[in-house]
Scaffold this active site. Structure first.
Site, PDB file in Angstrom:
ATOM      1  N   GLU A  17       0.736   4.085   1.282  1.00  0.00           N
ATOM      2  CA  GLU A  17       0.924   4.717   2.612  1.00  0.00           C
ATOM      3  C   GLU A  17       1.808   4.057   3.407  1.00  0.00           C
ATOM      4  OE1 GLU A  17      -2.605   5.357   5.356  1.00  0.00           O
ATOM      5  OE2 GLU A  17      -1.280   5.084   6.922  1.00  0.00           O
TER       6      GLU A  17
ATOM      7  N   HIS B  86       0.802  -1.168   0.162  1.00  0.00           N
ATOM      8  CA  HIS B  86      -0.106  -0.041  -0.065  1.00  0.00           C
ATOM      9  C   HIS B  86       0.805   1.203  -0.112  1.00  0.00           C
ATOM     10  CE1 HIS B  86      -2.984   2.903   1.289  1.00  0.00           C
ATOM     11  NE2 HIS B  86      -3.777   2.293   0.915  1.00  0.00           N
TER      12      HIS B  86
ATOM     13  N   SER C  32      -9.002   0.609  -2.308  1.00  0.00           N
ATOM     14  CA  SER C  32      -9.108   1.354  -1.260  1.00  0.00           C
ATOM     15  C   SER C  32      -9.256   0.494  -0.205  1.00  0.00           C
ATOM     16  CB  SER C  32     -10.587   2.398  -1.721  1.00  0.00           C
ATOM     17  OG  SER C  32     -11.003   2.848  -0.186  1.00  0.00           O
ATOM     18  N   SER C  33      -8.333   0.932   0.629  1.00  0.00           N
ATOM     19  CA  SER C  33      -8.058   0.171   1.675  1.00  0.00           C
ATOM     20  C   SER C  33      -8.975   0.356   2.762  1.00  0.00           C
ATOM     21  CB  SER C  33      -6.811   0.309   2.327  1.00  0.00           C
ATOM     22  OG  SER C  33      -6.517  -0.187   3.632  1.00  0.00           O
ATOM     23  N   ASN C  34      -9.730   1.550   3.095  1.00  0.00           N
ATOM     24  CA  ASN C  34     -10.492   1.685   4.019  1.00  0.00           C
ATOM     25  C   ASN C  34     -11.898   1.026   3.758  1.00  0.00           C
ATOM     26  OD1 ASN C  34     -12.638   4.022   3.505  1.00  0.00           O
ATOM     27  ND2 ASN C  34     -10.856   4.507   2.544  1.00  0.00           N
TER      28      ASN C  34
HETATM   29  S1  SF4 Z   1      -8.672   8.045   5.497  1.00  0.00           S
HETATM   30 FE1  SF4 Z   1      -8.925  10.398   5.074  1.00  0.00          FE
HETATM   31  S2  SF4 Z   1      -8.564  11.262   7.073  1.00  0.00           S
HETATM   32 FE2  SF4 Z   1      -8.121   9.045   7.397  1.00  0.00          FE
HETATM   33  S3  SF4 Z   1      -5.764   9.311   6.957  1.00  0.00           S
HETATM   34 FE3  SF4 Z   1      -6.858   8.582   5.034  1.00  0.00          FE
HETATM   35  S4  SF4 Z   1      -7.174  10.719   4.050  1.00  0.00           S
HETATM   36 FE4  SF4 Z   1      -6.671  10.940   6.198  1.00  0.00          FE
END
Ligand code: SF4
Length: 518
Positions: A337, A335, A433-435
């Site tokens: 990040e 990833h 998209s990880s989240n």
């Molecule tokens: S999900 Fe949104 S608020 Fe959370 S770290 Fe990633 S960009 Fe920032």
């Protein structure tokens, strides 16, 4: 919040039967035969198979039949036939799923077209016009300029007879501006072949029709870091004009990236794709110091859209490493990040993805171990790995405040609440998209099936058969408009009542970098 998208009853109709059936209207005998053969070939048996009815050629017959149909107790109507293509990029055999015909909106068109494409058929959505004569060459261009994709001679009056019940239109293109009526025989065969192939999909569409409840998770969709990153690119585009170079996807969402690309943003994988001296935007996921150094060496003007909450994790990595700690970074390999955070202190940071990785960890000093987390992890999954670290290294240092960001946490809590009440959950978001992926996993862990979709076109009809309550959320990088689009498409399959389950409200905003402040 509760909102109902009603499904009006036909005027003067009686109460619907317990299992109202599906009526497939096919104007011509050969069209009805193609549809019937397609249903037979599919061999799909249903307790309530569709009735394929030949409704006759032309607007006059269609209007006469429609007058009778509006009093019939069918549950949903599908209109299937061939049509004249108006746009120059259509080919004989292409399928056009009507988004609207006459005054009738066919809201489920994106779902139906997506299902046809997954079946290997060349399908797209568009507006269908009904005319009372065969369309000649000059008129095609005029209708195309008005935004119509296909012309037919029956759909509008037939669709009106659905009188608020779910209705869809599939027209197979027989002739186009490049293959006009002179080629209608070969084009007609291609169209009938496509119509036959589309018939099983029509049956699946019918099985997915029904009234439903949609439970919206709140909060959902854009977080403060994503809004900031998108606004940065928009402002650079406004100020400098295209092209504006962005290293990696600014946020992990195909809609957002496509929208910015259409306005002149150029997404590159690495800085060597950016011309010397140009401006480059770093994405919300952050970059390693090596990337910053390369940009400086190349004389690139950098505008940094790294989310401040990612920058916070980078700073923690630097601080722990400077204090002699081995940093265990809990995250997912590959990833962006994670790559950026690993790059802050590469000699001191080790990626741990599982408890097994923790067991294999060989720190320089077991008394000086710290851990950090990717911001978009599953709260439960990360807690497991952090627990393994605490067990193995009792003196382990944790980040000063949670690394999993507020937006990730809030969306997981909210989706868990709707999953508990839903038959299935749809998560709007892109596969990278990880989240968003973590939201799907959160539902699955709670025992509710969940599917990640970029938009309504990714909804598979089989998912919906027999489903009465759908949970709906969106990852932090998915635009709110996608949620509206999904609700609208579901409403085309039957009445939809929409409620929201809000577990918390968010008011966080991040300031913009000085280069783009007004
Ligand atoms: S999900 Fe949104 S608020 Fe959370 S770290 Fe990633 S960009 Fe920032």
């Amino acid at each position: 919040m509760t909102e109902t998208i009603p499904r009006p009853r036909p005027q003067g109709s009686q109460a619907a039967p317990a299992t109202p059936g599906t009526l497939i209207c096919a104007p011509l005998r050969i069209e009805a035969r193609a549809v019937r053969r397609g249903l037979e070939a599919a061999g799909e048996h249903s307790a309530n198979p569709p009735e394929v009815r030949r409704t006759g050629y032309g607007t006059t017959r269609a209007a006469r039949v429609a007058g009778q149909l509006s009093h019939e107790p069918f549950g949903q109507m599908m209109i299937m036939g061939v049509g004249g293509g108006l746009s120059t990029d259509l080919s004989p055999g292409d399928l056009v799923v009507g988004t609207g015909v006459g005054a009738v909106t066919c809201a489920s068109a994106p779902i139906l077209a997506g299902e046809l494409r997954r079946a290997g058929l060349p399908a797209r959505t568009g507006r269908i016009t009904t005319v009372d004569h065969l369309v000649r060459r000059s008129q095609r261009a005029k209708l195309a300029a008005e935004g119509w994709l296909v012309a037919d001679m029956e759909s509008a009056p037939l669709a009106a007879a659905a009188a608020g019940r779910p209705v869809a239109v599939i027209r197979a293109v027989s002739d186009t501006p490049h293959h006009p009526l002179a080629g209608i025989v070969s084009g007609g065969l291609a169209a009938l072949h496509s119509l036959r192939a589309a018939a099983p999909v029509a049956q699946r569409w019918a099985a997915a029709c029904g009234t439903r409840q949609v439970l919206l998770a709140g909060p959902r969709s854009f977080c403060a870091g994503v809004e900031r990153a998108i606004e940065i690119v928009e402002r650079v585009l406004e100020r400098q004009g295209p092209p504006v170079y962005v290293r990696k996807q600014i946020v992990h969402n195909t809609r957002v990236v496509g929208g910015l690309e259409s306005r002149g943003a150029v997404f590159v994988d690495e800085l060597d794709q950016v011309p010397d001296g140009a401006t480059v935007v770093f994405s919300a996921h952050g970059v390693s110091p090596m990337v910053r150094e390369e940009a400086a060496r190349r004389g690139l003007a950098v505008i940094d859209a790294t989310c401040p909450l990612v920058s916070k994790v980078h700073a923690e990595a630097r601080r722990f490493a400077a204090d002699g700690y081995t940093v265990a970074l809990i995250g997912h390999a590959g990833h962006e990040e994670v790559e950026g955070t690993l790059g802050e202190a590469p000699g001191s940071t080790v990626l741990v993805q599982t408890a097994a990785d923790v067991a294999a960890l060989r720190p320089r000093d077991g008394e000086r171990v710290a851990y950090l987390m990717q911001t978009t992890l599953s709260v439960d999954e990360a807690a497991e790995v952090a627990g393994a670290l605490r067990e193995r290294f009792p003196a382990v240092r944790a980040p000063g405040s949670d690394d999993i960001c507020y937006a990730t946490t809030n969306r997981q809590v909210a989706v868990r609440a709707v999953a508990a009440e839903s038959d299935l959950v749809l998560v709007a978001g892109s596969a990278n998209s990880s989240n968003s992926v973590r939201l799907v996993e959160t539902c699955e862990r709670a025992g509710t099936p969940a599917y990640l979709i970029d938009g309504a076109e990714d909804i598979q009809l089989d998912w919906l058969a027999g489903v009465s309550t759908i949970g709906l959320t969106a990852g932090a990088s998915a635009p709110p408009a996608v949620v509206e689009e999904i609700i609208s498409a579901l409403s085309g399959l039957g009445g939809v009542s929409v409620s929201e389950r809000v577990t918390t409200t968010e008011s966080i905003r991040f300031g913009l970098p000085k280069e783009v402040r007004r």
